[in-house]
Write a protein that holds these residues in place. Structure first.
Motif, PDB file in Angstrom:
ATOM      1  N   GLY A 148       1.391   4.273  -3.080  1.00  0.00           N
ATOM      2  CA  GLY A 148       1.218   5.707  -2.846  1.00  0.00           C
ATOM      3  C   GLY A 148       2.508   6.494  -2.967  1.00  0.00           C
ATOM      4  N   SER A 151       0.826  -1.213   0.000  1.00  0.00           N
ATOM      5  CA  SER A 151       0.000   0.000   0.000  1.00  0.00           C
ATOM      6  C   SER A 151       0.857   1.258   0.000  1.00  0.00           C
ATOM      7  CB  SER A 151      -0.925  -0.001   1.216  1.00  0.00           C
ATOM      8  OG  SER A 151      -1.853  -1.061   1.144  1.00  0.00           O
ATOM      9  N   GLN A 188       5.074   4.460  -7.723  1.00  0.00           N
ATOM     10  CA  GLN A 188       3.707   3.952  -7.622  1.00  0.00           C
ATOM     11  C   GLN A 188       3.242   3.299  -8.927  1.00  0.00           C
ATOM     12  OE1 GLN A 188       1.269   8.176  -8.384  1.00  0.00           O
ATOM     13  NE2 GLN A 188       1.209   7.184  -6.383  1.00  0.00           N
TER      14      GLN A 188
END
Length: 266
Positions: A60, A56, A85
């Motif tokens: 980002g 995650s 990303q």
């Protein structure tokens, strides 16, 4: 590589013709156990949450890095600017398959693990988490990507990983020569072309034993990769294969007298 439409059609054909993913009708006890205990294992291992948190963060991460690309569709020495990303979104193995790698290692308990194609380190982390006492060697072509992978290993407190950076054509032989024991588990996800894939497989066979497990990524990604997969299935050293469409699992089990090839829905 195949277009999204071509790949979609191939996947639908696979889905409706593959053996039932619950193990029904699979007469090999070895494969039946693998389906029941690994493919269908729904346990929420603690490592899953830890590694997915890092995924995650990578998804980002807006940092821009300069990447060397030695894989399919590139030329040696090609560099370009990439956003982390974007690499995470397009190059990381989906959770379903990354966690399958974890379960395979957890099931077979290999001591010496090799990964060709670290990317940002998510699959490497799963491999290392599954057997903390194992030695995991992971190989990545791009130095910039390798550095980000190392950050993931640090965050996850993984101390059983050796990183090797550089073109596999130049580094694999060195890794094989330096590894004294046979590789017990090999994940190949670094160069989606037929000739290098087969060459790496042949090189690695010299440092395997009867229990070695190979996992090949994206075996239906292109015509070349499908040809490579068919060649591997027919190789004299290979006695059993399992086609899960997006990955292929290869065994060298000498006790198996006749070759068997399974296509299983996953």
């Amino acid at each position: 590589m195949y277009s999204a439409i071509q790949l979609g059609k191939k996947y639908l054909r696979y889905y409706f013709t593959a053996a039932n993913g619950k193990g029904h009708g699979i007469h090999s006890p070895f494969v039946f156990d693998l389906v029941v205990k690994v493919l269908n294992d729904k346990t929420k291992y603690a490592a899953y949450k830890e590694v997915e948190q890092q995924r995650s963060l990578l998804l980002g991460n807006e940092a821009i890095i300069t990447v060397e690309d030695f894989g399919a569709g590139s030329t040696k020495g090609l560099t370009k600017q990439r956003v982390v990303q974007q690499i995470a979104a397009t190059s990381l193995k989906p959770k379903k398959y990354a966690q399958l790698l974890y379960r395979l290692v957890n099931y077979f308990q290999p001591e010496i693990i090799l990964e060709l194609g670290t990317s940002l380190g998510i699959t490497t982390a799963y491999l290392a988490k599954a057997k903390p006492t194992a030695t995991v060697t992971t190989m990545e072509g791009s130095a910039a990507i390798a550095e980000i992978a190392k950050q993931q290993f640090h965050e996850l407190q993984l101390n059983n990983i050796n990183m090797v950076t550089g073109n596999f054509d130049e580094t694999l032989e060195m890794v094989i020569d330096k590894t004294e024991q046979p590789f017990n588990f090999v994940f190949i996800d670094g160069n989606h072309r037929k000739e290098p894939t087969l060459r790496y497989f042949e090189q690695l066979l010299a440092k395997t034993d009867r229990d070695t497990v190979f996992v090949f990524d994206d075996i239906h990604w292109s015509k070349e990769m499908e040809e490579a997969w068919e060649h591997i299935k027919q190789h004299a050293a290979v006695t059993l294969t399992i086609d899960l469409f997006f990955i292929g699992i290869v065994f060298l089990r000498k006790e198996q007298k006749e070759k068997e090839h399974f296509v299983i829905r996953f």
